[in-house]
Design an enzyme around this catalytic site. Structure first.
Site, PDB file in Angstrom:
ATOM      1  N   LYS A  15       0.822  -1.210   0.000  1.00 38.70           N
ATOM      2  CA  LYS A  15       0.000   0.000   0.000  1.00 38.70           C
ATOM      3  C   LYS A  15       0.852   1.254   0.000  1.00 38.70           C
ATOM      4  CE  LYS A  15      -2.372  -0.521   3.692  1.00 38.70           C
ATOM      5  NZ  LYS A  15      -2.139  -0.236   4.868  1.00 38.70           N
ATOM      6  N   ARG A  90      -9.493   2.232   9.643  1.00 41.21           N
ATOM      7  CA  ARG A  90      -9.073   0.852   9.811  1.00 41.21           C
ATOM      8  C   ARG A  90     -10.143   0.040  10.516  1.00 41.21           C
ATOM      9  NH1 ARG A  90      -3.070   1.548   9.769  1.00 41.21           N
ATOM     10  NH2 ARG A  90      -2.087  -0.463  10.075  1.00 41.21           N
ATOM     11  N   ARG A 133      11.171  -6.739   5.808  1.00 44.83           N
ATOM     12  CA  ARG A 133      11.148  -5.331   5.421  1.00 44.83           C
ATOM     13  C   ARG A 133      12.183  -4.553   6.237  1.00 44.83           C
ATOM     14  NH1 ARG A 133       5.513  -2.122   5.340  1.00 44.83           N
ATOM     15  NH2 ARG A 133       5.538  -2.398   7.600  1.00 44.83           N
ATOM     16  N   ARG A 177      -0.785  -8.106  14.202  1.00 39.18           N
ATOM     17  CA  ARG A 177      -1.359  -7.068  13.338  1.00 39.18           C
ATOM     18  C   ARG A 177      -2.312  -7.673  12.309  1.00 39.18           C
ATOM     19  NH1 ARG A 177       3.844  -4.605  11.327  1.00 39.18           N
ATOM     20  NH2 ARG A 177       2.642  -3.146  10.120  1.00 39.18           N
TER      21      ARG A 177
HETATM   22  P1  AMP Z   1       1.116   0.991   9.853  1.00 41.75           P
HETATM   23  O1  AMP Z   1       2.354   1.795   9.708  1.00 41.75           O
HETATM   24  O2  AMP Z   1      -0.007   1.498   8.990  1.00 41.75           O
HETATM   25  O3  AMP Z   1       1.316  -0.487   9.699  1.00 41.75           O
HETATM   26  O4  AMP Z   1       0.601   1.206  11.359  1.00 41.75           O
HETATM   27  C1  AMP Z   1       1.395   0.843  12.449  1.00 41.75           C
HETATM   28  C2  AMP Z   1       0.556   0.816  13.714  1.00 41.75           C
HETATM   29  O5  AMP Z   1       0.003   2.129  13.960  1.00 41.75           O
HETATM   30  C3  AMP Z   1      -0.651  -0.105  13.679  1.00 41.75           C
HETATM   31  O6  AMP Z   1      -0.312  -1.448  13.987  1.00 41.75           O
HETATM   32  C4  AMP Z   1      -1.531   0.527  14.758  1.00 41.75           C
HETATM   33  O7  AMP Z   1      -1.062   0.210  16.055  1.00 41.75           O
HETATM   34  C5  AMP Z   1      -1.289   2.014  14.549  1.00 41.75           C
HETATM   35  N1  AMP Z   1      -2.263   2.604  13.598  1.00 41.75           N
HETATM   36  C6  AMP Z   1      -2.019   3.037  12.334  1.00 41.75           C
HETATM   37  N2  AMP Z   1      -3.151   3.501  11.763  1.00 41.75           N
HETATM   38  C7  AMP Z   1      -4.126   3.348  12.692  1.00 41.75           C
HETATM   39  C8  AMP Z   1      -5.528   3.601  12.710  1.00 41.75           C
HETATM   40  N3  AMP Z   1      -6.171   4.091  11.654  1.00 41.75           N
HETATM   41  N4  AMP Z   1      -6.206   3.321  13.844  1.00 41.75           N
HETATM   42  C9  AMP Z   1      -5.597   2.817  14.939  1.00 41.75           C
HETATM   43  N5  AMP Z   1      -4.292   2.524  14.974  1.00 41.75           N
HETATM   44  C10 AMP Z   1      -3.555   2.784  13.881  1.00 41.75           C
END
Ligand code: AMP
Length: 221
Positions: A15, A90, A133, A177
């Protein structure tokens, strides 16, 4: 042409790469909630301190934290012509909150101006991608030790900085996750389908194949 692009996809589905490309092509901001939250953690803001405990365990941060961060961002002048949302909403609860935020900001509506793009890809393949990664802490370039390795192992091709593994990319947290994704985020597929704004993107190919599929969806609608 739509103005708000919502990207839905499991962690590590590519993404980030595709959203950055699309943002460049459309000259609109790429708003990545994970990065906004990590920035708050780095700056030790009040929101960042709350978010840290949740992120470190692979759980979603509370609704009021994430909506505050997003709202602050969407009212900025560079969002006036549209933007790409990566990692938000999310959950169905967050999608409903987004609807409210858009009404408050008063520029766009979900039904008329938004397109939700769902990355269709196998989860196990993704777990392997995630734990391999690496990213550059200085310039942000992302590598994959298997599919897109740096020229010199562990060092950034662009600025020669030692690459790092995100704290939440170890296998245990990566699996957590995915559980969160299936429980909270996958139901958004139905939510956006009902709203009539869902597009499915076949996302198990190479970066350039996915990009071609994405352009077809965005520019040929
Ligand atoms: P990402 O970098 O998108 O994989 O996000 C890393 C972490 O940030 C996730 O595992 C969540 O803990 C938190 N996070 C990111 N976006 C959200 C969201 N929209 N709502 C809640 N937690 C989020």
């Amino acid at each position: 042409m739509k103005k708000v692009f919502i990207f839905l996809g499991p962690p590590g589905s590519g993404k980030g790469t595709q959203t950055s490309r699309l943002a460049d092509k459309l000259s609109i901001p790429h708003i990545d909630t994970g990065s906004l939250l990590r920035k708050n953690i780095q700056d030790e803001t009040e929101l960042g301190i709350i978010a840290k405990g949740f992120i470190d365990k692979g759980n979603l941060v509370p609704l009021n934290v994430v909506t505050s961060v997003i709202k602050e961002r969407l009212v900025q002048p560079d969002c006036a012509e549209g933007y790409i949302l990566d990692g938000f909403p999310r959950s169905v609860e967050q999608a409903e909150a987004l609807d409210g935020i858009l009404q408050e900001v008063g520029r766009f509506t979900l039904k008329e101006d938004a397109m939700a793009i769902y990355f269709d890809i196998d989860n196990e393949l993704l777990i392997q991608r995630l734990i391999n990664r690496r990213s550059c802490p200085k310039c942000g370039t992302i590598y994959n030790l298997i599919s897109n390795p740096p020229k010199i192992m562990d060092y950034c091709d662009i600025c020669d900085t030692k690459l790092t593994l995100r704290k939440d990319d170890n296998e245990e947290v990566a699996r957590a996750r995915f559980v969160t994704y299936e429980k909270e985020t996958a139901p958004l597929y139905e939510y956006f389908k009902q709203l009539g704004i869902l597009e499915e993107l076949k996302a198990d190919g190479s970066i350039s194949e996915i990009w071609e599929n994405l352009k077809e969806i965005v520019f040929d609608e």
